[in-house]
Design a protein around this motif. Sequence first.
Motif, short mmCIF file in Angstrom:
data_model
loop_
_atom_site.label_atom_id
_atom_site.label_comp_id
_atom_site.label_asym_id
_atom_site.label_seq_id
_atom_site.Cartn_x
_atom_site.Cartn_y
_atom_site.Cartn_z
N LYS A 1 16.38 3.85 0.71
CA LYS A 1 16.27 3.98 2.17
C LYS A 1 14.89 4.57 2.49
O LYS A 1 14.76 5.73 2.87
CB LYS A 1 17.39 4.88 2.70
CG LYS A 1 18.80 4.37 2.40
CD LYS A 1 19.85 5.37 2.89
CE LYS A 1 21.25 4.89 2.60
NZ LYS A 1 22.29 5.89 3.02
N LEU A 2 13.87 3.75 2.37
CA LEU A 2 12.50 4.26 2.44
C LEU A 2 12.10 4.74 3.82
O LEU A 2 11.41 5.76 3.94
CB LEU A 2 11.54 3.20 1.90
CG LEU A 2 11.81 2.73 0.46
CD1 LEU A 2 10.66 1.87 -0.04
CD2 LEU A 2 12.06 3.89 -0.48
N PRO A 3 12.47 4.06 4.91
CA PRO A 3 12.11 4.60 6.24
C PRO A 3 12.75 5.97 6.49
O PRO A 3 12.10 6.87 7.04
CB PRO A 3 12.64 3.54 7.20
CG PRO A 3 12.69 2.29 6.40
CD PRO A 3 13.08 2.73 5.03
N GLU B 1 10.88 8.55 4.51
CA GLU B 1 9.60 8.88 5.14
C GLU B 1 9.79 9.85 6.29
O GLU B 1 9.02 10.81 6.46
CB GLU B 1 8.92 7.60 5.63
CG GLU B 1 7.53 7.84 6.19
CD GLU B 1 6.80 6.55 6.55
OE1 GLU B 1 5.68 6.64 7.09
OE2 GLU B 1 7.35 5.46 6.30
N LEU C 1 6.23 7.94 -2.16
CA LEU C 1 6.91 7.03 -1.23
C LEU C 1 5.97 5.94 -0.74
O LEU C 1 6.32 4.75 -0.71
CB LEU C 1 7.47 7.82 -0.05
CG LEU C 1 8.18 6.97 1.00
CD1 LEU C 1 9.48 6.41 0.45
CD2 LEU C 1 8.43 7.77 2.27
N TYR C 2 4.77 6.32 -0.31
CA TYR C 2 3.81 5.32 0.20
C TYR C 2 3.48 4.30 -0.89
O TYR C 2 3.33 3.11 -0.61
CB TYR C 2 2.54 6.01 0.68
CG TYR C 2 2.67 6.73 2.01
CD1 TYR C 2 3.50 6.24 3.01
CD2 TYR C 2 1.96 7.91 2.26
CE1 TYR C 2 3.62 6.91 4.22
CE2 TYR C 2 2.07 8.56 3.48
CZ TYR C 2 2.91 8.06 4.45
OH TYR C 2 3.02 8.71 5.66
N GLN C 3 3.38 4.77 -2.13
CA GLN C 3 3.11 3.83 -3.23
C GLN C 3 4.26 2.83 -3.37
O GLN C 3 4.03 1.63 -3.56
CB GLN C 3 2.89 4.59 -4.53
CG GLN C 3 2.49 3.70 -5.70
CD GLN C 3 2.05 4.49 -6.91
OE1 GLN C 3 1.64 5.64 -6.81
NE2 GLN C 3 2.13 3.87 -8.07
N LYS C 4 5.49 3.31 -3.27
CA LYS C 4 6.65 2.42 -3.35
C LYS C 4 6.67 1.42 -2.19
O LYS C 4 7.14 0.28 -2.35
CB LYS C 4 7.95 3.24 -3.35
CG LYS C 4 8.25 3.92 -4.66
CD LYS C 4 9.59 4.63 -4.60
CE LYS C 4 9.92 5.28 -5.94
NZ LYS C 4 10.22 4.30 -6.99
N GLN C 5 6.17 1.86 -1.03
CA GLN C 5 6.14 0.98 0.15
C GLN C 5 4.95 0.02 0.12
O GLN C 5 4.84 -0.83 1.00
CB GLN C 5 6.08 1.83 1.42
CG GLN C 5 7.35 2.61 1.72
CD GLN C 5 7.21 3.53 2.93
OE1 GLN C 5 6.19 4.21 3.09
NE2 GLN C 5 8.20 3.54 3.78
N GLY C 6 4.09 0.18 -0.88
CA GLY C 6 2.91 -0.67 -0.95
C GLY C 6 1.78 -0.23 -0.05
O GLY C 6 0.79 -0.95 0.12
N LYS C 7 1.91 0.98 0.51
CA LYS C 7 0.84 1.53 1.37
C LYS C 7 -0.14 2.30 0.46
O LYS C 7 -0.17 3.54 0.45
CB LYS C 7 1.43 2.46 2.43
CG LYS C 7 2.44 1.78 3.35
CD LYS C 7 3.06 2.80 4.32
CE LYS C 7 4.07 2.18 5.26
NZ LYS C 7 4.71 3.17 6.16
N GLN D 1 15.01 8.18 -0.91
CA GLN D 1 14.09 7.35 -1.68
C GLN D 1 14.80 6.73 -2.88
O GLN D 1 14.64 5.53 -3.17
CB GLN D 1 12.90 8.18 -2.14
CG GLN D 1 11.82 7.39 -2.86
CD GLN D 1 10.60 8.24 -3.13
OE1 GLN D 1 10.13 8.96 -2.24
NE2 GLN D 1 10.08 8.17 -4.33
#
Length: 403
Positions: A199-201, A204, A235-241, A195
């Motif tokens: 490398k967000l995927p 996750e 992480l989801y917040q960083k991804q915009g989810k 993170q």
Amino acid sequence: MLGILYANQGKLPEAEGMYERSLEGKEKALGRDHTSTLDTVNNLGILYQKQGKLPEAEGMYKRALEGKEKALGRDHISTLDTVNNLGILYQKQGKLPEAEGMYKRALKGKEKALGRDYISTLDTVNNLGILYEKQGKLPEAEGMYKRALEGYEKALGRDHTSTLNTRALEGKEKALGRDHTSTLDTVNNLGILYQKQGKLPEAEGMYKRALEGKEKALGRDHTSTLNTVYNLGILYQKQGKLPEAEGMYKRALEGKEKALGRDHTSTLNTVNNLGSLYQKQGKLPEAEGMFKRALEGKEKALGRDHTSTLDTVNNLGILYQKQGKLPEAEGMFKRALEGYEKALGLTHPKTHTVTRNLQLLYSSRVNAPTGPGRSDPVSRTKVPGRLSTKLRSIIPFRKRSQQ
């Protein structure tokens, strides 16, 4: 022994009951200053620290330390273990100079008593590395980490769990198996690393693997499981989810309130992040409620000047600015700036961030339109002279575009 078992299982209230019963019995049978009594005092300190009861933990550690110094001497390894524990506590309280003093004393004593390459010595070396990283002393941190890693590899082998705490996942999988809780902790830590690297995927994938494994091994409501749930929320917040992030934060918050209490620092960190999420969603009243709860709790648990408290102060400043409450925003930013300067120094990234926030606030005031209906004195407030000089000395103001 039951207290230790409950503590390892995450059953902290049950562990507390066992330790307190054991302490009472030892005080009666052996006396307050017997070394066995003091060991239980030290263990209670560790437990209180896990529960977020930092003042109580400090009281236990100080009692244990004073007693051990009298009974065993300043340089006995049991005394030095308590010194090291006090260092960890001071670090959590944001008392970084005091923590550094404890770690250095523990390290010097352990090097004399045990040698430079003994495991307990290396544990303190690793703790110093963590502290230096928090202080922004990255070369010093790197030196400590490298020394700890080299020592662990020599003493324990490349695949021992202590070595792998400073290295990687592959060895733990070989030594312990894919689903061992220690392996899963490293999976979770790899997620944090990915993170930070953007490398967000990959992050996750690590978090999901860690979560699935911890749910099976420890249960849905274990604090270690909830920490990974919380990380997934970040992480989801960083991804915009944002809906997924909200679900993770709410699950983590509910679980932590039950397991740790409403006022535990880990609970309050989740409250703070929920506030940040609500702000991103445009739910400003809900965000304000979360931030105020987090701030009140952190001030009680950590103190007004702890860096985690100041993080929430800065967040409140940002929120107030969005709400148009400019005097309140200014108050929050000034408090955060003063606190960060004392705790972290002028050049730390957090100090720069809040300086930028103040700069933007004052720029918006100076550039605010005037005329009929635009005579609000707050929007025309000038930058205080001393602070203006300070701002320009750290981050120069952007030049206004020519009309």
